[in-house]
Design an enzyme around this catalytic site. Structure first.
Site, PDB file in Angstrom:
ATOM      1  N   TRP A  63       0.843  -1.203   0.000  1.00 12.19           N
ATOM      2  CA  TRP A  63       0.000   0.000   0.000  1.00 12.19           C
ATOM      3  C   TRP A  63       0.869   1.239   0.000  1.00 12.19           C
ATOM      4  O   TRP A  63       2.052   1.183   0.317  1.00 12.19           O
ATOM      5  CB  TRP A  63      -1.039  -0.004   1.127  1.00 12.19           C
ATOM      6  CG  TRP A  63      -0.556  -0.268   2.553  1.00 12.19           C
ATOM      7  CD1 TRP A  63       0.681  -0.669   2.963  1.00 12.19           C
ATOM      8  CD2 TRP A  63      -1.337  -0.162   3.742  1.00 12.19           C
ATOM      9  NE1 TRP A  63       0.730  -0.823   4.313  1.00 12.19           N
ATOM     10  CE2 TRP A  63      -0.501  -0.515   4.831  1.00 12.19           C
ATOM     11  CE3 TRP A  63      -2.650   0.196   4.009  1.00 12.19           C
ATOM     12  CZ2 TRP A  63      -0.944  -0.516   6.153  1.00 12.19           C
ATOM     13  CZ3 TRP A  63      -3.085   0.196   5.330  1.00 12.19           C
ATOM     14  CH2 TRP A  63      -2.239  -0.167   6.382  1.00 12.19           C
ATOM     15  N   ASN A  64       0.218   2.353  -0.419  1.00 12.18           N
ATOM     16  CA  ASN A  64       0.950   3.603  -0.589  1.00 12.18           C
ATOM     17  C   ASN A  64       0.253   4.744   0.136  1.00 12.18           C
ATOM     18  O   ASN A  64      -0.944   4.671   0.414  1.00 12.18           O
ATOM     19  CB  ASN A  64       1.017   3.968  -2.083  1.00 12.18           C
ATOM     20  CG  ASN A  64       1.694   2.906  -2.910  1.00 12.18           C
ATOM     21  OD1 ASN A  64       2.842   2.555  -2.652  1.00 12.18           O
ATOM     22  ND2 ASN A  64       0.994   2.371  -3.899  1.00 12.18           N
ATOM     23  N   HIS A  71      -7.337  19.390  -7.398  1.00  7.48           N
ATOM     24  CA  HIS A  71      -7.577  19.597  -8.836  1.00  7.48           C
ATOM     25  C   HIS A  71      -6.399  19.071  -9.636  1.00  7.48           C
ATOM     26  O   HIS A  71      -5.654  19.823 -10.269  1.00  7.48           O
ATOM     27  CB  HIS A  71      -7.868  21.079  -9.098  1.00  7.48           C
ATOM     28  CG  HIS A  71      -9.098  21.534  -8.366  1.00  7.48           C
ATOM     29  ND1 HIS A  71     -10.302  21.784  -8.984  1.00  7.48           N
ATOM     30  CD2 HIS A  71      -9.322  21.696  -7.026  1.00  7.48           C
ATOM     31  CE1 HIS A  71     -11.202  22.110  -8.071  1.00  7.48           C
ATOM     32  NE2 HIS A  71     -10.632  22.065  -6.871  1.00  7.48           N
ATOM     33  N   ASP A  77     -14.766  19.465 -10.397  1.00 10.51           N
ATOM     34  CA  ASP A  77     -14.852  20.794  -9.781  1.00 10.51           C
ATOM     35  C   ASP A  77     -16.230  20.913  -9.122  1.00 10.51           C
ATOM     36  O   ASP A  77     -17.265  20.921  -9.814  1.00 10.51           O
ATOM     37  CB  ASP A  77     -14.759  21.912 -10.828  1.00 10.51           C
ATOM     38  CG  ASP A  77     -13.364  22.115 -11.409  1.00 10.51           C
ATOM     39  OD1 ASP A  77     -12.412  21.433 -10.996  1.00 10.51           O
ATOM     40  OD2 ASP A  77     -13.245  22.983 -12.297  1.00 10.51           O
ATOM     41  N   HIS A  81     -15.810  25.215  -5.130  1.00 10.52           N
ATOM     42  CA  HIS A  81     -14.446  25.552  -5.564  1.00 10.52           C
ATOM     43  C   HIS A  81     -14.316  27.044  -5.822  1.00 10.52           C
ATOM     44  O   HIS A  81     -13.240  27.604  -5.660  1.00 10.52           O
ATOM     45  CB  HIS A  81     -14.136  24.750  -6.837  1.00 10.52           C
ATOM     46  CG  HIS A  81     -12.827  25.053  -7.489  1.00 10.52           C
ATOM     47  ND1 HIS A  81     -11.654  25.195  -6.790  1.00 10.52           N
ATOM     48  CD2 HIS A  81     -12.508  25.218  -8.801  1.00 10.52           C
ATOM     49  CE1 HIS A  81     -10.667  25.429  -7.637  1.00 10.52           C
ATOM     50  NE2 HIS A  81     -11.156  25.464  -8.857  1.00 10.52           N
ATOM     51  N   HIS A 209     -15.782  28.787 -14.426  1.00  9.16           N
ATOM     52  CA  HIS A 209     -15.715  28.747 -12.971  1.00  9.16           C
ATOM     53  C   HIS A 209     -16.718  29.731 -12.365  1.00  9.16           C
ATOM     54  O   HIS A 209     -17.537  29.376 -11.517  1.00  9.16           O
ATOM     55  CB  HIS A 209     -14.297  29.061 -12.499  1.00  9.16           C
ATOM     56  CG  HIS A 209     -13.322  27.941 -12.739  1.00  9.16           C
ATOM     57  ND1 HIS A 209     -12.707  27.722 -13.948  1.00  9.16           N
ATOM     58  CD2 HIS A 209     -12.873  26.966 -11.925  1.00  9.16           C
ATOM     59  CE1 HIS A 209     -11.920  26.665 -13.867  1.00  9.16           C
ATOM     60  NE2 HIS A 209     -11.998  26.174 -12.643  1.00  9.16           N
TER      61      HIS A 209
HETATM   62  C1  23J Z   1      -7.692  27.307  -9.117  1.00  7.75           C
HETATM   63  C2  23J Z   1      -7.661  28.583  -9.559  1.00  7.75           C
HETATM   64  C3  23J Z   1      -7.952  28.888 -10.862  1.00  7.75           C
HETATM   65  C4  23J Z   1      -8.314  27.870 -11.710  1.00  7.75           C
HETATM   66  C5  23J Z   1      -8.379  26.540 -11.270  1.00  7.75           C
HETATM   67  C6  23J Z   1      -8.051  26.272  -9.973  1.00  7.75           C
HETATM   68  C7  23J Z   1      -8.795  25.454 -12.186  1.00  7.75           C
HETATM   69  O1  23J Z   1      -8.821  25.569 -13.365  1.00  7.75           O
HETATM   70  C8  23J Z   1      -9.342  24.193 -11.608  1.00  7.75           C
HETATM   71  O2  23J Z   1      -8.708  23.154 -11.684  1.00  7.75           O
HETATM   72  O3  23J Z   1     -10.468  24.250 -11.136  1.00  7.75           O
HETATM   73  S1  23J Z   1      -8.713  28.252 -13.361  1.00  7.75           S
HETATM   74 MN    MN Z   2     -10.498  22.086 -11.117  1.00  8.29          MN
END
Ligand code: 23J
Ligand code: MN
Length: 258
Positions: A63-64, A71, A77, A81, A209
């Protein structure tokens, strides 16, 4: 639905009448992660450390320990987030309703456009043209942007120059259309993040986002094998890890395709 609906489903999967397609990339220390503008804190990559492997630390077991940013690689997402989605109680990896984690997918192929222009932007008009050909996008379904970006290797994947990253992504009016007119479940991509490489410069910045998560919608990034899916008719299975208050997680994305 009859008593046989689910047994028919798994029988058709076993015979190959329904194809099972893995939409996930492998996770190891080479898995590419997004780089943010240098004033911001960066995400660590994936790391794996052995606990034991049939040795004096554990004679019969392997195991690890694993660590990474949430992300990393093929990942989910959650609405929480983004600051625009932070107040949805059902918007974190442990609180998203499980019913949202199995859903139909619409696959919009812009691979040719993306090959010609690394900064290709998917617009609402392009989505409407796709709908005229393939049928309307139903509420509660995924929109997956096929760019064939997952076929890129090495530095060509993040595709960074002195002006930042050059990867295709959606326009603000595209995301607004999908959210307001189509009430989609979420938006998924083959690139490292759901927004275009130059999306920081859009208005609003990072629309996938800002607007998706601001409306309690989901995201999927670093998908692969979208070229193996039909425009309509596939179903994808996307449960993230049940991290308490998590903003997302790496996951295995599985598609069922006719
Ligand atoms: C954190 C800040 C900006 C971005 C992102 C993460 C992602 O693209 C992500 O993986 O959700 S743009
Ligand atoms: Mn992401």
């Amino acid at each position: 639905m009859t008593n046989e609906t689910l047994t028919n489903l798994v029988r058709d999967m076993a015979t190959g009448a329904i194809r099972v397609v893995d939409l996930s990339v492998p996770l190891d220390e080479n898995t590419q992660v997004i780089g943010l503008p240098e004033e911001f804190e960066q995400s660590p990559g994936f790391k794996l450390e052995r606990i034991s492997q049939y040795d004096d630390k554990g004679p019969a077991w392997y195991w690890n320990k694993i660590s990474c940013g949430e992300h990393t690689g093929t990942h989910f997402d959650a609405p929480g987030h983004w600051v625009t989605g932070k107040d949805y109680n059902d918007g974190y990896t442990d609180t998203i309703a499980p019913e949202k984690l199995i859903a139909a997918a619409n696959v919009i192929d812009v691979s040719k456009e993306s090959a010609e222009d690394a900064d290709y932007v998917l617009t609402a008009d392009k989505v409407k043209a796709w709908e005229a050909e393939h049928g309307a996008i139903e509420a509660g379904t995924w929109v997956l942007m096929r760019t064939d970006w997952s076929k890129r290797t090495g530095a060509d994947f993040l595709n960074i120059d002195e002006n930042g990253s050059h990867c295709p992504g959606p326009s603000p009016d595209c995301i607004e259309y999908l959210v307001k007119e189509r009430d989609v479940l979420g938006f998924g991509v083959e690139t490292v993040g759901t927004d275009a490489g130059q999306g920081f410069h859009f208005d609003p910045p990072l629309p996938a986002h800002t607007l998706m998560h601001g409306n309690n919608k989901l995201g999927l990034a670093s998908l692969t094998n979208l070229d193996q899916l039909p425009p309509k008719g596939a179903v994808i299975v996307t449960p993230p890890l049940k991290i308490v208050n998590g903003s997302g997680s790496p996951l295995r994305v599985i598609a069922l395709a006719p």
